[in-house]
Design a protein around this motif. Structure first.
Motif, PDB file in Angstrom:
ATOM      1  N   THR A  52       0.845  -1.197   0.000  1.00 23.26           N
ATOM      2  CA  THR A  52       0.000   0.000   0.000  1.00 23.26           C
ATOM      3  C   THR A  52       0.880   1.247   0.000  1.00 23.26           C
ATOM      4  O   THR A  52       0.648   2.209  -0.732  1.00 23.26           O
ATOM      5  CB  THR A  52      -0.932   0.016   1.232  1.00 23.26           C
ATOM      6  N   ASN A  55       2.618   1.659  -3.397  1.00 25.98           N
ATOM      7  CA  ASN A  55       1.686   2.151  -4.403  1.00 25.98           C
ATOM      8  C   ASN A  55       1.362   3.630  -4.230  1.00 25.98           C
ATOM      9  O   ASN A  55       1.044   4.320  -5.183  1.00 25.98           O
ATOM     10  CB  ASN A  55       0.382   1.339  -4.381  1.00 25.98           C
TER      11      ASN A  55
ATOM     12  N   ILE B  62      -5.738   6.021  -5.831  1.00 23.14           N
ATOM     13  CA  ILE B  62      -5.185   4.674  -6.006  1.00 23.14           C
ATOM     14  C   ILE B  62      -5.914   3.686  -5.109  1.00 23.14           C
ATOM     15  O   ILE B  62      -6.073   3.922  -3.906  1.00 23.14           O
ATOM     16  CB  ILE B  62      -3.677   4.678  -5.655  1.00 23.14           C
ATOM     17  N   GLY B  66      -3.327  -0.984  -6.291  1.00 21.59           N
ATOM     18  CA  GLY B  66      -2.424  -0.118  -7.047  1.00 21.59           C
ATOM     19  C   GLY B  66      -3.029   0.449  -8.312  1.00 21.59           C
ATOM     20  O   GLY B  66      -2.424   1.301  -8.958  1.00 21.59           O
TER      21      GLY B  66
END
Lengths: 57, 164
Positions: A52, A55, B62, B66
């Motif tokens: 997480t 990303n 996001i 992802g």
């Protein structure tokens, strides 16, 4: 053409070139990072939190 | 939703990350609830055989996997600044690629498609200083069957190959 805009675009292209240059250096960093992570990430939850975070970067 | 948005490339958020090929970038917007929201933007080839050299512009927050959430409703505090930043990144991408490359803007649903259409229409005079804008009702035109005379039209025999 807007000169400020041209400057902004030049800065962004320079930033992209910097990313490209950093990526070329990345295999060694990546290998070190992988070893370090293998030591620290022990659980699925930790791996999920890490992904997480990656990303979001 | 208000659609009176005035685009201005002098009023943009800082682009915090850009990929080397300029097809992926991120910036932080502020939402009405008072929080920051990281937005991810991707400019990917559309893979539509009838629209060669056309890239698709996708953006949104996001998701956990992802990928971009392009269906969420977000109340940005400054939508003009968000869209101006998106188009600044797009313009930068277009400056670095061949002249025949195009970037397509389409909504993930009809409401968004209409919103973007109005956004481009309301800012047409401003945007034409920097972009060559083309409006294409491409799936409608595909059905007209004038393959040899119109680059955005196609013969009906080719329709099974359309990727939607």
């Amino acid at each position: 053409m807007n000169q400020n805009l041209d400057k902004k675009i030049a800065v962004l292209i320079a930033k992209a070139n910097e990313t490209k240059a950093n990526k070329q250096k990345s295999p060694a960093i990546s290998s070190n990072l992988q070893n370090s992570l293998a030591e620290k990430i022990k659980t699925r939850e930790q791996a999920k939190s890490f992904m997480t975070l990656i990303n979001a970067l | 939703m208000k659609i009176g948005v005035n685009l201005d490339f002098n009023n943009t958020y800082e682009i915090e990350y850009l990929s080397g090929d300029l097809q992926f970038f991120q910036f932080t917007s502020f939402i009405e609830e008072g929080e920051e929201l990281l937005l991810k933007i991707e400019i990917n080839i559309s893979n539509n055989i009838f629209l060669p050299n056309v890239f698709n512009l996708g953006f949104g927050p996001i998701k956990e996997d992802g990928t971009i959430d392009d269906r969420i409703a977000i109340r940005h505090t400054d939508r003009a600044k968000v869209y101006s930043t998106l188009l600044l990144g797009t313009l930068t991408f277009l400056r670095t690629v061949e002249a025949n490359v195009l970037v397509g803007i389409d909504g993930s649903d009809k409401i968004r498609a209409y919103l973007y259409y109005r956004l481009l229409q309301n800012n047409y005079d401003y945007l034409t200083q920097y972009f060559r804008l083309i409006g294409v009702k491409y799936y409608v035109r595909l059905l007209r069957g004038n393959l040899n005379t119109d680059p955005y039209s196609a013969d009906l025999k080719m329709l099974p190959h359309i990727r939607t």
